[in-house]
Motif scaffolding. Structure first.
Motif, PDB file in Angstrom:
ATOM      1  N   ALA A 130       0.828  -1.210   0.000  1.00 49.96           N
ATOM      2  CA  ALA A 130       0.000   0.000   0.000  1.00 49.96           C
ATOM      3  C   ALA A 130       0.860   1.257   0.000  1.00 49.96           C
ATOM      4  N   ASP A 131       1.948   1.243   0.783  1.00 46.27           N
ATOM      5  CA  ASP A 131       2.848   2.391   0.807  1.00 46.27           C
ATOM      6  C   ASP A 131       3.400   2.692  -0.578  1.00 46.27           C
ATOM      7  N   PHE A 132       3.875   1.646  -1.261  1.00 47.40           N
ATOM      8  CA  PHE A 132       4.511   1.885  -2.548  1.00 47.40           C
ATOM      9  C   PHE A 132       3.498   2.120  -3.665  1.00 47.40           C
ATOM     10  N   ASP A 133       2.295   1.612  -3.532  1.00 57.59           N
ATOM     11  CA  ASP A 133       1.237   2.019  -4.470  1.00 57.59           C
ATOM     12  C   ASP A 133       1.013   3.525  -4.374  1.00 57.59           C
TER      13      ASP A 133
ATOM     14  N   LEU B 102      17.327  20.332  -8.886  1.00 55.09           N
ATOM     15  CA  LEU B 102      16.175  19.932  -8.097  1.00 55.09           C
ATOM     16  C   LEU B 102      16.016  20.873  -6.917  1.00 55.09           C
ATOM     17  N   PRO B 103      14.798  21.028  -6.401  1.00 57.53           N
ATOM     18  CA  PRO B 103      14.620  21.816  -5.169  1.00 57.53           C
ATOM     19  C   PRO B 103      15.422  21.197  -4.035  1.00 57.53           C
ATOM     20  N   LEU B 104      15.850  22.024  -3.100  1.00 53.50           N
ATOM     21  CA  LEU B 104      16.640  21.509  -1.995  1.00 53.50           C
ATOM     22  C   LEU B 104      15.846  20.543  -1.130  1.00 53.50           C
ATOM     23  N   ARG B 105      14.517  20.682  -1.138  1.00 53.24           N
ATOM     24  CA  ARG B 105      13.665  19.768  -0.377  1.00 53.24           C
ATOM     25  C   ARG B 105      12.567  19.244  -1.288  1.00 53.24           C
ATOM     26  N   GLU B 106      12.177  18.002  -1.027  1.00 49.92           N
ATOM     27  CA  GLU B 106      11.042  17.437  -1.746  1.00 49.92           C
ATOM     28  C   GLU B 106       9.769  18.199  -1.359  1.00 49.92           C
ATOM     29  N   PRO B 107       8.739  18.180  -2.209  1.00 52.33           N
ATOM     30  CA  PRO B 107       7.459  18.805  -1.840  1.00 52.33           C
ATOM     31  C   PRO B 107       6.902  18.196  -0.559  1.00 52.33           C
ATOM     32  N   PRO B 108       6.108  18.952   0.189  1.00 49.74           N
ATOM     33  CA  PRO B 108       5.590  18.448   1.475  1.00 49.74           C
ATOM     34  C   PRO B 108       4.845  17.125   1.376  1.00 49.74           C
ATOM     35  N   ASN B 109       4.059  16.928   0.313  1.00 53.13           N
ATOM     36  CA  ASN B 109       3.306  15.670   0.214  1.00 53.13           C
ATOM     37  C   ASN B 109       4.225  14.474   0.001  1.00 53.13           C
TER      38      ASN B 109
ATOM     39  N   ARG C 230       7.444  14.330   1.091  1.00 48.14           N
ATOM     40  CA  ARG C 230       8.119  14.116   2.374  1.00 48.14           C
ATOM     41  C   ARG C 230       7.207  13.398   3.353  1.00 48.14           C
ATOM     42  N   ALA C 231       5.930  13.770   3.370  1.00 42.87           N
ATOM     43  CA  ALA C 231       4.980  13.153   4.303  1.00 42.87           C
ATOM     44  C   ALA C 231       4.772  11.678   3.972  1.00 42.87           C
ATOM     45  N   ALA C 232       4.672  11.362   2.679  1.00 43.26           N
ATOM     46  CA  ALA C 232       4.456   9.972   2.281  1.00 43.26           C
ATOM     47  C   ALA C 232       5.656   9.100   2.644  1.00 43.26           C
ATOM     48  N   TRP C 233       6.864   9.608   2.405  1.00 40.30           N
ATOM     49  CA  TRP C 233       8.050   8.831   2.756  1.00 40.30           C
ATOM     50  C   TRP C 233       8.234   8.725   4.264  1.00 40.30           C
TER      51      TRP C 233
ATOM     52  N   ALA D  56       8.545   5.343   6.301  1.00 37.14           N
ATOM     53  CA  ALA D  56       9.764   5.086   7.074  1.00 37.14           C
ATOM     54  C   ALA D  56       9.475   4.687   8.515  1.00 37.14           C
ATOM     55  N   ARG D  57       8.273   4.957   9.011  1.00 38.28           N
ATOM     56  CA  ARG D  57       7.943   4.578  10.392  1.00 38.28           C
ATOM     57  C   ARG D  57       8.053   3.078  10.595  1.00 38.28           C
ATOM     58  N   HIS D  58       7.919   2.315   9.524  1.00 37.66           N
ATOM     59  CA  HIS D  58       7.922   0.856   9.638  1.00 37.66           C
ATOM     60  C   HIS D  58       9.218   0.233   9.111  1.00 37.66           C
ATOM     61  N   ASP D  59      10.132   1.070   8.610  1.00 40.30           N
ATOM     62  CA  ASP D  59      11.366   0.532   8.046  1.00 40.30           C
ATOM     63  C   ASP D  59      12.334   0.095   9.145  1.00 40.30           C
TER      64      ASP D  59
END
Length: 225
Positions: free
Chosen positions: A10-13, A169-176, A178-181, A185-188
C-alpha cells in the motif's frame, strides 16, 4: 499476505504516484553497480524494480530483464516509462514467494528493497538464481554501526544538497512527498552492515560489502564458474 507485506504494498502504491523519475540517492550509485557487469549479458533479474529506472539500465546490457515489484502501481508506472524497452518483463509479485528459477540469470539485482525482505532467504534466492559466473548486485540503506557512521551521515547532508542543486532539483522534496516517505519510514528497519558482512561470509564468500556516503551500502558478488 501478512500485514507487513500488505502495508508495504500500500505504501509503494501510494508512492508510485509521487515518483517523478528525477535523480535520487539510489540512482547516484547506479553507475557504480553497473561497472561490475560485463558489457553484454543474456538475462537479468531485478527484485524490487520500482518505476523501472535500474531495469532500463540493465536492459541496455541484457537481452531480457525480469523485473519484480510488490506494488502493482509501481509496475504500471514502470511499464509506461519503458515503452521503448520491449526486453523488460515487469511482474507484480512478492519476491519471497514468486517462482525464481535457479541457474537462470547472469545478473540478480536489488535496489533499496532488501530491507523490506527477509535478508538471508532473499540473498540465498538471488544467489541460486544466478548462472555460474553471474553477478549479484545490491544497493540498500543501513543502520549506523559505529560512531564514524554518524560523522558520515553528517557529511552526507551538504553533499546531498549540493547534488540536488547540480541536478536542478529543489533543496527539499514537496511536502506531500516528504509526508508519504515519512509515513513509510515509520515501519522501516535497516540492517547493520556488519550483519550483512557476516551473512555474506557464509552465503557469498568473496563478496564485497562497501559503505557509501549517501546512507547506502553496496554488495557485489560474482558466482564462481
Amino acid at each position: 499476505m501478512d500485514a507487513h507485506t500488505a502495508r508495504t504494498r500500500a505504501d509503494f502504491d501510494r508512492l508510485a504516484a509521487l515518483d517523478t523519475g528525477a535523480w535520487s540517492h539510489n540512482s547516484h550509485y547506479h553507475a557504480y553497480l553497473l561497472r561490475h557487469l560485463p558489457r553484454r549479458i543474456d538475462s537479468a533479474l531485478e527484485i524490487g524494480c520500482g518505476t523501472g529506472e535500474f531495469s532500463r539500465l540493465l536492459a541496455r546490457r541484457a537481452r531480457r530483464v525480469t523485473a519484480l515489484d510488490l506494488s502493482p502501481e509501481m509496475v504500471r508506472v514502470a511499464r509506461e516509462r519503458s515503452a521503448n524497452y520491449p526486453g523488460i518483463d515487469y511482474i507484480a509479485a512478492d519476491a519471497t514467494t514468486w517462482d525464481i528459477s535457479p541457474n537462470t540469470y547472469d545478473c540478480a539485482a536489488s535496489i533499496a528493497t532488501l530491507h523490506h525482505l527477509p535478508l538471508e532467504p532473499t540473498l540465498t534466492r538471488m544467489r541460486d538464481a544466478l548462472r555460474p559466473g553471474g553477478t549479484l548486485l545490491v544497493l540498500d540503506l543501513h543502520a549506523p554501526d559505529f560512531p564514524g557512521d554518524y560523522l558520515r551521515s553528517a557529511l552526507a547532508l551538504p553533499v546531498s544538497l549540493a547534488l540536488r542543486m547540480l541536478h536542478r532539483l529543489p533543496l527539499r522534496e514537496p511536502p506531500n512527498v516528504r509526508a508519504a516517505w515519512a509515513e513509510h519510514a515509520r515501519h522501516d528497519v535497516y540492517p547493520h552492515v556488519d550483519e550483512v558482512e557476516r551473512l555474506c561470509a557464509r552465503l557469498l564468500p568473496g563478496a564485497r560489502v562497501r559503505k557509501h556516503l549517501l546512507w547506502r551500502y553496496s554488495l557485489t558478488w560474482r558466482k564462481p564458474d
